[in-house]
Structure formats: structure tokens, C-alpha cells
Write a protein that holds these residues in place. Structure first.
Motif, PDB file in Angstrom:
ATOM      1  N   VAL A 155    -162.668  10.570  14.069  1.00  0.00           N
ATOM      2  CA  VAL A 155    -162.726  12.018  14.216  1.00  0.00           C
ATOM      3  C   VAL A 155    -163.640  12.335  15.388  1.00  0.00           C
ATOM      4  CG1 VAL A 155    -163.407  14.183  13.118  1.00  0.00           C
ATOM      5  CG2 VAL A 155    -162.365  12.366  11.748  1.00  0.00           C
ATOM      6  N   LYS A 156    -163.160  13.142  16.319  1.00  0.00           N
ATOM      7  CA  LYS A 156    -163.945  13.460  17.503  1.00  0.00           C
ATOM      8  C   LYS A 156    -165.268  14.112  17.123  1.00  0.00           C
ATOM      9  CE  LYS A 156    -161.725  14.872  21.098  1.00  0.00           C
ATOM     10  NZ  LYS A 156    -160.988  15.705  22.089  1.00  0.00           N
ATOM     11  N   SER A 157    -166.352  13.666  17.757  1.00  0.00           N
ATOM     12  CA  SER A 157    -167.686  14.184  17.461  1.00  0.00           C
ATOM     13  C   SER A 157    -168.391  14.589  18.743  1.00  0.00           C
ATOM     14  CB  SER A 157    -168.529  13.131  16.727  1.00  0.00           C
ATOM     15  OG  SER A 157    -168.016  12.865  15.448  1.00  0.00           O
ATOM     16  N   LYS A 158    -169.414  15.390  18.589  1.00  0.00           N
ATOM     17  CA  LYS A 158    -170.284  15.755  19.701  1.00  0.00           C
ATOM     18  C   LYS A 158    -171.490  14.840  19.684  1.00  0.00           C
ATOM     19  CE  LYS A 158    -168.983  20.638  19.583  1.00  0.00           C
ATOM     20  NZ  LYS A 158    -169.481  22.032  19.407  1.00  0.00           N
ATOM     21  N   ILE A 159    -172.095  14.620  20.846  1.00  0.00           N
ATOM     22  CA  ILE A 159    -173.255  13.728  20.924  1.00  0.00           C
ATOM     23  C   ILE A 159    -174.427  14.284  20.125  1.00  0.00           C
ATOM     24  CG2 ILE A 159    -174.131  14.756  23.050  1.00  0.00           C
ATOM     25  CD1 ILE A 159    -174.297  11.041  21.914  1.00  0.00           C
ATOM     26  N   THR A 160    -174.490  15.618  19.951  1.00  0.00           N
ATOM     27  CA  THR A 160    -175.571  16.193  19.145  1.00  0.00           C
ATOM     28  C   THR A 160    -175.421  15.860  17.665  1.00  0.00           C
ATOM     29  OG1 THR A 160    -174.287  18.255  19.166  1.00  0.00           O
ATOM     30  CG2 THR A 160    -176.113  18.078  20.733  1.00  0.00           C
ATOM     31  N   ASP A 161    -174.210  15.427  17.256  1.00  0.00           N
ATOM     32  CA  ASP A 161    -174.017  14.959  15.884  1.00  0.00           C
ATOM     33  C   ASP A 161    -174.645  13.586  15.669  1.00  0.00           C
ATOM     34  OD1 ASP A 161    -172.542  17.219  15.248  1.00  0.00           O
ATOM     35  OD2 ASP A 161    -170.642  16.274  15.821  1.00  0.00           O
ATOM     36  N   GLY A 204    -162.449   6.969  25.912  1.00  0.00           N
ATOM     37  CA  GLY A 204    -163.697   6.557  25.273  1.00  0.00           C
ATOM     38  C   GLY A 204    -164.571   7.692  24.805  1.00  0.00           C
ATOM     39  N   ARG A 205    -163.995   8.597  24.025  1.00  0.00           N
ATOM     40  CA  ARG A 205    -164.775   9.699  23.471  1.00  0.00           C
ATOM     41  C   ARG A 205    -165.516   9.242  22.218  1.00  0.00           C
ATOM     42  NH1 ARG A 205    -165.506  14.207  26.760  1.00  0.00           N
ATOM     43  NH2 ARG A 205    -163.627  14.527  27.976  1.00  0.00           N
ATOM     44  N   LEU A 206    -166.662   9.865  21.968  1.00  0.00           N
ATOM     45  CA  LEU A 206    -167.438   9.543  20.775  1.00  0.00           C
ATOM     46  C   LEU A 206    -166.656   9.948  19.532  1.00  0.00           C
ATOM     47  CD1 LEU A 206    -170.171   8.513  19.650  1.00  0.00           C
ATOM     48  CD2 LEU A 206    -170.951  10.892  19.676  1.00  0.00           C
ATOM     49  N   LYS A 207    -166.548   9.008  18.593  1.00  0.00           N
ATOM     50  CA  LYS A 207    -165.805   9.259  17.358  1.00  0.00           C
ATOM     51  C   LYS A 207    -166.677   8.940  16.138  1.00  0.00           C
ATOM     52  CE  LYS A 207    -161.831  10.270  19.284  1.00  0.00           C
ATOM     53  NZ  LYS A 207    -160.658   9.450  18.987  1.00  0.00           N
ATOM     54  N   LYS A 258    -173.785  -0.659  32.812  1.00  0.00           N
ATOM     55  CA  LYS A 258    -174.299   0.694  32.960  1.00  0.00           C
ATOM     56  C   LYS A 258    -174.516   1.293  31.581  1.00  0.00           C
ATOM     57  CE  LYS A 258    -173.889   1.263  37.540  1.00  0.00           C
ATOM     58  NZ  LYS A 258    -175.014   1.585  38.430  1.00  0.00           N
ATOM     59  N   LEU A 259    -175.634   1.980  31.396  1.00  0.00           N
ATOM     60  CA  LEU A 259    -175.936   2.600  30.112  1.00  0.00           C
ATOM     61  C   LEU A 259    -176.036   4.109  30.301  1.00  0.00           C
ATOM     62  CD1 LEU A 259    -178.240   1.345  27.334  1.00  0.00           C
ATOM     63  CD2 LEU A 259    -178.554   3.683  28.153  1.00  0.00           C
ATOM     64  N   TYR A 260    -175.344   4.851  29.424  1.00  0.00           N
ATOM     65  CA  TYR A 260    -175.315   6.309  29.515  1.00  0.00           C
ATOM     66  C   TYR A 260    -175.762   6.904  28.180  1.00  0.00           C
ATOM     67  CZ  TYR A 260    -172.282   5.076  33.424  1.00  0.00           C
ATOM     68  OH  TYR A 260    -171.760   4.521  34.560  1.00  0.00           O
ATOM     69  N   ALA A 261    -176.690   7.854  28.264  1.00  0.00           N
ATOM     70  CA  ALA A 261    -177.195   8.536  27.070  1.00  0.00           C
ATOM     71  C   ALA A 261    -176.917  10.027  27.187  1.00  0.00           C
ATOM     72  CB  ALA A 261    -178.699   8.287  26.922  1.00  0.00           C
ATOM     73  N   GLY A 262    -176.918  10.703  26.045  1.00  0.00           N
ATOM     74  CA  GLY A 262    -176.738  12.145  26.046  1.00  0.00           C
ATOM     75  C   GLY A 262    -175.331  12.593  26.354  1.00  0.00           C
ATOM     76  N   THR A 263    -174.341  11.739  26.119  1.00  0.00           N
ATOM     77  CA  THR A 263    -172.961  12.086  26.421  1.00  0.00           C
ATOM     78  C   THR A 263    -172.047  11.660  25.288  1.00  0.00           C
ATOM     79  OG1 THR A 263    -171.131  11.770  27.986  1.00  0.00           O
ATOM     80  CG2 THR A 263    -172.594   9.903  27.640  1.00  0.00           C
TER      81      THR A 263
END
Length: 327
Positions: A53-59, A226-229, A133-138
């Protein structure tokens, strides 16, 4: 002349050179007080959900995306932020075992180490900017396909692979600790969570756990964006639960079962974070407060002692140089 050298030496002593970026005792205490605080977990069905289920990074602000830049194509792993400069994830995102030892996943060049009988861990530092590469807050992992998403990138400065030199552990250890080159600034989209300590039962059937990962987005024109799930297994992703009202990572996924309807009830393979408690403490300074009381000198204080050691080493070198030139 002597006064100038004394001034230089005094300045050098203040330079914060370090052997390691382990948390200091005060940093670890602050982490212990604030990690996972005020965060909540989404309610779910308690089993795999097709494609997640698609989520937001703030979750799930503890999640970071790790891009693995292979020579042919890029891969993607998930990591869990456990301090301002430390991440835990899966080992196979970085190194895989071949007949003659471990090699990098990006180019299959051999990783030096595990050559002595006394070695248990692989510890590698250097410039990994062209490999990982490391990515945060996304909530978008593949940066080249989602430029609209706000992101904070950080370089990886050290990679710790605990216990991989032990032949008895080869079939079980798929766990890695990353040290970042700089601290991440915390926000609503970047927050570390607590780590499970010894005695936490990962396999308690009565406890609901949650997982997040940068999975596939089949609704997108490009299904590998590659969306956060939520509730989807992804290599290196953290398995989390609430312990003492704090979100706590208790496991790391190292082999997720694909999310077809036929496999939605099958289990993922998970490494227990509690099993690596001593390794996490040794390399990050994230230790239980009881451990720090027992031995302050060998736990979270080494980050500070590293500064002092190198400062004194520089002073000694300069003094030796002055003496030679005066003679």
C-alpha cells in the motif's frame, strides 16, 4: 618562532579528528530518550498485501532508500535509520559471497578481509560514491525517475559486515551496518527509531509487526519506480513494532517473498536485530545504558577518544619535526 608553533599545535589539538563516528555517551543517552518517540504504526491486515500500500515518508521517517549502482543497471534496497549517522540494512545489498571470498555487488571485485583467523567481521571504509547512494526524507527510491520528490542524500563512509568471516554463520548472516559521512538533520520525514535489545523475541506469534519498503508501483507507467510501500517486503527493510510506546526495529528483511496472490501468506526471511546487539554497540555506540555503566571506556566513548588520540598524535609528530629542524 616557538610561540607560533605552540599556537599551531593548540589549534590542531582542537580539530575534531576521529577514529570512528560512534555515538558518544551523551549522544546515545539522547538517542535513547527520543528514538521512535511520538511515531505511530499504520493499522494493517497482519499479512502480506499484494504489491503493498502506497505510503508517505512521514508515515515511516526512519526509512532510507539505498541505490546500488551496478555496471549494468541500478538496484534498490531499503535501510533503517537508527541514529543521525547510522543505518542498518541487508548485507547482500553490498557484498555477496563467492568461492574465493566476498565481492562487491556493484562490480564483483573482491573485498579484502577475513584473511586472519582472529577476524570475525568485515569493516570497509572509503569512497563509495560511485557504488552506492543513500537517500533520506523521500518516499521515492529511484531518483532518476522521480525528481519532483524532495530528498536528502548522504555519502556512506563505512560499511560493517558483522560475523561474515565465521564459516559457521555464512548461511545466516545477511546484516549490515552503515556509517554516514555526516549527520542527517531530523524532521518530520527523517527520524531514527529504537533498536531491539537482547531478550526481544522476534518470533512471538502474538505480536503484530509492520514492514515498509521501496517496492514496485504497478499503477505507474514505469513499474519499477520504487515508491515507499507499507506491508511489502524489500531487501534491507526494517521489521518494526511498538516496544515501550516507541517504534522499534526488531528485524531486517534479507529475502522477501514476491507478492503474488499465491504467495501472499508465505513468510519472509528476517535477521534478528537483537542477535546483533553487541555488533551494533561496538560499531555505532548505540548501546544499552547498562553496558555503558559497566565499561564506559570501550563502548560509546571511543568516538571522543578517537579525537584525543589523533590530536595527540599530531602534536607528537609536530614536536618531533620541530626538534629535528632545531638540531
Amino acid at each position: 618562532m616557538h610561540m607560533n608553533w605552540i599556537s599551531i599545535l593548540f589549534f590542531l589539538f582542537l580539530i575534531p579528528l576521529k577514529l570512528t563516528e560512534k555515538l558518544t555517551i551523551s549522544e546515545n543517552k539522547l538517542r535513547k530518550e527520543t528514538c521512535g518517540e511520538g511515531l505511530k504504526l499504520k493499522k494493517g491486515y497482519g499479512r502480506k498485501i499484494l504489491n503493498g500500500v502506497k505510503s508517505k515518508i512521514t508515515d515511516a521517517p526512519w526509512n532510507v532508500a539505498i541505490e546500488v549502482m551496478n555496471e549494468k543497471e541500478s538496484g534498490l534496497c531499503t535501510g533503517t535509520l537508527i541514529s543521525s549517522r547510522h543505518v542498518i540494512t541487508a548485507r547482500h545489498c553490498f557484498a555477496i559471497l563467492k568461492d574465493d571470498g566476498y565481492v562487491w555487488t556493484t562490480n564483483e571485485t573482491k573485498i579484502r578481509g577475513c584473511e586472519k583467523d582472529t577476524e570475525k567481521d568485515l569493516v570497509v571504509n572509503g569512497d563509495f560514491s560511485k557504488m552506492f547512494k543513500l537517500y533520506a526524507g523521500t518516499d521515492c527510491g529511484y531518483r532518476q525517475r522521480c525528481h519532483e520528490s524532495r530528498v536528502y542524500s548522504s555519502e556512506i563512509s563505512k560499511i560493517f559486515l558483522p560475523k561474515v568471516c565465521d564459516d559457521k554463520q555464512l548461511d545466516f548472516d545477511d546484516f549490515a551496518i552503515l556509517e554516514l559521512s555526516k549527520n542527517l538533520e531530523f524532521s518530520s520525514s527523517i527520524r531514527p527509531i529504537c533498536t531491539a535489545e537482547k531478550g526481544i523475541d522476534l518470533f512471538n506469534p502474538d505480536v503484530r509487526m509492520r514492514l515498509y519498503g521501496f517496492g514496485l508501483d504497478v499503477s505507474s507507467a514505469n513499474d519499477s519506480i520504487g515508491r515507499l510501500k507499507y506491508e511489502t517486503g524489500d531487501s534491507g527493510g526494517g521489521v518494526v513494532r511498538i516496544i515501550d510506546d516507541r517504534v522499534t526495529v526488531v528485524g531486517i528483511i534479507y529475502q522477501g517473498i514476491t507478492c503474488e496472490v499465491s504467495t501472499r501468506n508465505e513468510l519472509d526471511y528476517i535477521a534478528s536485530v537483537a542477535f546483533y546487539t553487541d555488533d551494533i554497540c561496538r560499531y555505532t555506540g548505540i548501546c544499552s545504558l547498562e553496558v555503558e555503566k559497566i565499561d564506559d571506556s570501550t563502548s560509546a566513548t571511543s568516538g571522543t577518544s578517537g579525537k584525543i588520540y589523533f590530536s595527540f598524535l599530531l602534536i607528537f609528530s609536530f614536536c618531533h619535526y620541530i626538534r629535528i629542524n632545531e638540531n
